[in-house]
Enzyme design. Structure first.
Site, mmCIF file in Angstrom:
data_model
loop_
_atom_site.group_PDB
_atom_site.id
_atom_site.type_symbol
_atom_site.label_atom_id
_atom_site.label_comp_id
_atom_site.label_asym_id
_atom_site.label_seq_id
_atom_site.Cartn_x
_atom_site.Cartn_y
_atom_site.Cartn_z
ATOM 1 N N HIS A 70 0.956 -1.267 0.124
ATOM 2 C CA HIS A 70 0.040 -0.044 -0.190
ATOM 3 C C HIS A 70 0.843 1.217 -0.086
ATOM 4 C CE1 HIS A 70 -3.342 -2.615 1.696
ATOM 5 N NE2 HIS A 70 -3.821 -2.063 0.364
ATOM 6 N N GLU A 73 1.830 3.542 3.157
ATOM 7 C CA GLU A 73 2.033 3.153 4.440
ATOM 8 C C GLU A 73 3.784 3.094 4.416
ATOM 9 O OE1 GLU A 73 -0.096 -0.653 4.480
ATOM 10 O OE2 GLU A 73 -1.918 0.343 4.066
ATOM 11 N N ARG A 132 -3.313 4.847 -1.602
ATOM 12 C CA ARG A 132 -3.257 3.331 -1.197
ATOM 13 C C ARG A 132 -2.988 2.377 -2.382
ATOM 14 N NH1 ARG A 132 -5.768 -0.216 2.778
ATOM 15 N NH2 ARG A 132 -6.938 -1.995 1.673
ATOM 16 N N ARG A 163 -6.446 -6.517 -2.251
ATOM 17 C CA ARG A 163 -8.065 -7.340 -2.594
ATOM 18 C C ARG A 163 -7.773 -8.164 -3.882
ATOM 19 N NH1 ARG A 163 -8.001 -5.499 1.634
ATOM 20 N NH2 ARG A 163 -9.265 -4.132 2.596
ATOM 21 N N HIS A 215 2.190 -3.916 6.687
ATOM 22 C CA HIS A 215 1.308 -2.827 6.504
ATOM 23 C C HIS A 215 1.385 -1.841 7.645
ATOM 24 C CE1 HIS A 215 -1.539 -4.541 3.397
ATOM 25 N NE2 HIS A 215 -0.772 -5.653 3.676
ATOM 26 N N GLU A 291 0.456 -4.941 11.023
ATOM 27 C CA GLU A 291 0.075 -3.668 11.072
ATOM 28 C C GLU A 291 1.079 -2.924 11.843
ATOM 29 O OE1 GLU A 291 -1.953 -2.122 9.050
ATOM 30 O OE2 GLU A 291 -3.550 -3.696 8.424
HETATM 31 N N1 ING Z 1 -4.825 -3.259 6.352
HETATM 32 C C1 ING Z 1 -5.380 -4.258 5.647
HETATM 33 C C2 ING Z 1 -6.127 -4.264 4.502
HETATM 34 O O1 ING Z 1 -6.001 -4.565 3.234
HETATM 35 C C3 ING Z 1 -6.493 -6.539 6.333
HETATM 36 C C4 ING Z 1 -5.656 -5.379 6.831
HETATM 37 C C5 ING Z 1 -6.411 -7.414 5.440
HETATM 38 C C6 ING Z 1 -7.766 -6.575 7.277
HETATM 39 C C7 ING Z 1 -7.310 -8.546 5.222
HETATM 40 C C8 ING Z 1 -8.567 -7.647 7.189
HETATM 41 C C9 ING Z 1 -8.499 -8.500 6.098
HETATM 42 O O2 ING Z 1 -7.105 -3.582 4.491
HETATM 43 C C10 ING Z 1 -4.268 -2.150 5.582
HETATM 44 N N2 ING Z 1 -3.095 -1.678 6.015
HETATM 45 O O3 ING Z 1 -4.669 -1.925 4.683
HETATM 46 ZN ZN ZN Z 2 -2.078 -1.739 4.115
#
Ligand code: ING
Ligand code: ZN
Length: 330
Positions: A70, A73, A132, A163, A215, A291
């Protein structure tokens, strides 16, 4: 190799500076370092992977680490560069590092989303600094604004790379709207960055036993699965025990507290993430998502000051060493 390579780990660096550092390590320490591109981004940047390991044998376990998936970050690539420097330059001084590098092969991508990262660095305008996604070309969709007004065309860039992996792709916590921050892309692995990870990991034929992705922020150590509440792999006890031990080691350095659990249980359910894919599809036993600092519920969590880089790196490295030890014992 007697001289240190000039690189200030306490600063945030550009993509070009990062590449130069990795190449300098490869030239200075050819016995333990190799750098190779694993793919090429939409904007033409090569995604660098640094392999750290000595006395290569087929049966050495592999450990994957990526940072910077991302764009905003920034602490993530900075922390991963610290890990690299520890493994490579402390090898001759520190027996712990020597053991880690002799007994395992480390496959590290410090900056998986260089296009997004460079975009985020290009302006302090919040729309840019807080970017992001990657920078995949403009996708346009028709949006209707009202019953009697003609639909207008809206164009947006970028896919949320966390995603875009093939694990319940598009099911929850993601969007099909190209303008969304969590746009999952047109299909799983539609993006060069995610394809690079898939192709490299697949190409290791089961050698990679541990998958770590970094992250920020919120100080959470996640194990699978993130796509659904209270959903765990069969060996969740091994994962949670290792994660708790790692979080304890992390806290022992400066008192930084981490929450341990799945992404779904600790933050929100979201599918198509790399940590879930590594466990669910690739069958990699130890898959974790960090995180990093700062703590949850601060307004400027992505704008972590540079004086936080070294302490964040040092404490996180304690956790990674626990996970690496566990990898060796399995
Ligand atoms: N956090 C992740 C995200 O991609 C995550 C954390 C991944 C939470 C999968 C739940 C499931 O949203 C960040 N930093 O983006
Ligand atoms: Zn992230």
């Amino acid at each position: 190799p007697e001289n240190r390579i000039a690189f200030n780990l306490a600063k945030y660096h550009s993509f070009a500076e990062t590449i130069n550092y990795l190449n300098a390590l490869a030239i200075t320490y050819p016995d333990r370092v190799h750098v190779m591109p694993i793919g090429i981004t939409h904007e033409g940047r090569q995604i660098p992977l640094i392999k750290i390991g000595t006395r290569s044998r087929a049966d050495k376990p592999g450990i994957w680490i990526d940072g910077g998936i991302h764009a905003r970050e920034w602490i993530s690539p900075a922390v991963v560069l610290y890990f690299i420097s520890q493994l490579v330059t402390e090898y001759d001084r520190d027996p712990t590092m020597r053991n880690l590098v002799d007994s395992m092969d480390w496959y590290i991508v410090p900056l998986l989303n260089p296009d997004g990262y460079e975009y985020s660095r290009s302006s302090s305008d919040v729309e840019v600094r807080l970017w992001r996604k990657n920078r995949s070309p403009t996708m346009c969709t028709q949006v209707s604004t009202g019953l009697f007004s003609p639909p207008t065309t809206q164009c947006c860039q970028g896919v949320d790379l966390n995603r875009n992996f093939d694990w319940f792709f598009g099911q929850v916590g993601s969007s099909t709207d190209p303008c969304s921050e969590i746009y999952n892309g047109r299909f799983a692995f539609s993006e060069p960055e995610t394809r690079s990870v898939r192709d490299f990991v697949t190409g290791q034929n089961g050698k990679i036993k541990t998958f770590l992705t970094f992250h920020s922020y919120s100080q959470i150590l996640m194990y699978p699965f993130g796509h659904q509440l209270r959903t765990y792999p069969n060996d969740v006890n091994d994962l949670s025990a290792t994660a708790n031990k790692a979080a304890q080691a992390l806290q022992s350095m400066y008192g930084t507290k981490y929450t341990v659990g799945t992404g779904a249980d600790t933050l929100y359910p979201a599918s198509g993430g790399s940590e879930d894919w590594a466990k669910g599809q690739m069958n990699i036993k130890y898959s974790f998502l960090f995180e990093l600092r700062p703590e949850d519920n601060v307004w400027d969590g992505f704008l972590l000051a540079e004086n936080q880089i070294i302490p964040t790196s040092r404490e996180t490295w304690e956790a990674v060493k626990i996970i690496a030890d566990q990898t060796l014992q399995t």
